[in-house]
Design a protein around this motif. Structure first.
Motif, PDB file in Angstrom:
ATOM      1  N   SER A  47      -8.007  -0.854   6.350  1.00  0.00           N
ATOM      2  CA  SER A  47      -7.736  -1.928   4.551  1.00  0.00           C
ATOM      3  C   SER A  47      -7.458  -0.747   4.251  1.00  0.00           C
ATOM      4  O   SER A  47      -7.875   0.567   4.452  1.00  0.00           O
ATOM      5  N   LYS A  99      -0.641  -5.312   7.694  1.00  0.00           N
ATOM      6  CA  LYS A  99      -2.204  -3.760   7.909  1.00  0.00           C
ATOM      7  C   LYS A  99      -2.239  -3.766   9.439  1.00  0.00           C
ATOM      8  O   LYS A  99      -3.318  -3.005   9.653  1.00  0.00           O
ATOM      9  N   THR A 111       2.635  -2.663   6.938  1.00  0.00           N
ATOM     10  CA  THR A 111       1.978  -3.006   5.608  1.00  0.00           C
ATOM     11  C   THR A 111       1.694  -4.019   5.615  1.00  0.00           C
ATOM     12  O   THR A 111       0.496  -4.760   4.863  1.00  0.00           O
ATOM     13  N   ASP A 157       0.911  -1.504  -0.111  1.00  0.00           N
ATOM     14  CA  ASP A 157      -0.100  -0.123  -0.155  1.00  0.00           C
ATOM     15  C   ASP A 157       1.009   1.645   0.036  1.00  0.00           C
ATOM     16  O   ASP A 157       2.008   1.288   0.919  1.00  0.00           O
TER      17      ASP A 157
END
Length: 133
Positions: free
Chosen positions: A84, A69, A66, A25
């Motif tokens: 998320s 999460k 990441t 991400d």
């Protein structure tokens, strides 16, 4: 022949490396909470592995994992908040441990498709309210 084979092998390995790294991400940016179409408030700012979050006060984001999460926020103590992230630019954070109750909040990245859609939705809801009055 060996040099060409080595070059091709190196190129293939580079592609795999790029694909593996691109799946992470990219959270860097400012995220807004959309109260209504005209009220956007910056709530989360992320740069690299840290930043700030505004939840009844501004707190430091001290780590972003990441892989798991999880965002670690220091609000007197460290709180680990699951998150998320969607590629459209929406970031949903479960802020349970900060509030002591269940709170799942979605923020929208500045300039993202998700922010534009959320503002459009808020404008449509405001128009419905005006028409009903």
């Amino acid at each position: 022949m060996k040099k060409k084979l080595f070059a091709v092998l190196l190129m293939v390995m580079s592609v795999f490396l790029l694909v593996a790294c691109s799946s992470k991400d990219d959270l860097d940016g400012e995220y807004y909470w959309v109260r209504d179409a005209d009220y956007l408030q910056t709530m989360v700012t992320i740069k690299g592995n840290s930043g700030t979050i505004d939840v009844d006060g501004t707190y430091s984001i001290t780590n972003i994992d990441t892989d798991k999460k999880q965002i670690t926020v220091n609000a007197g103590s460290d709180y680990i908040l699951p998150y998320s992230y969607n590629e459209d630019g929406s970031l949903t954070i479960v802020e349970d441990s900060l509030y002591g109750s269940s709170a799942k909040v979605t923020y929208y990245k500045k300039g993202s498709k998700a922010l534009k859609e959320e503002v459009k939705k808020a404008k449509e809801e405001e128009a419905k309210k005006k028409n009903n009055n």
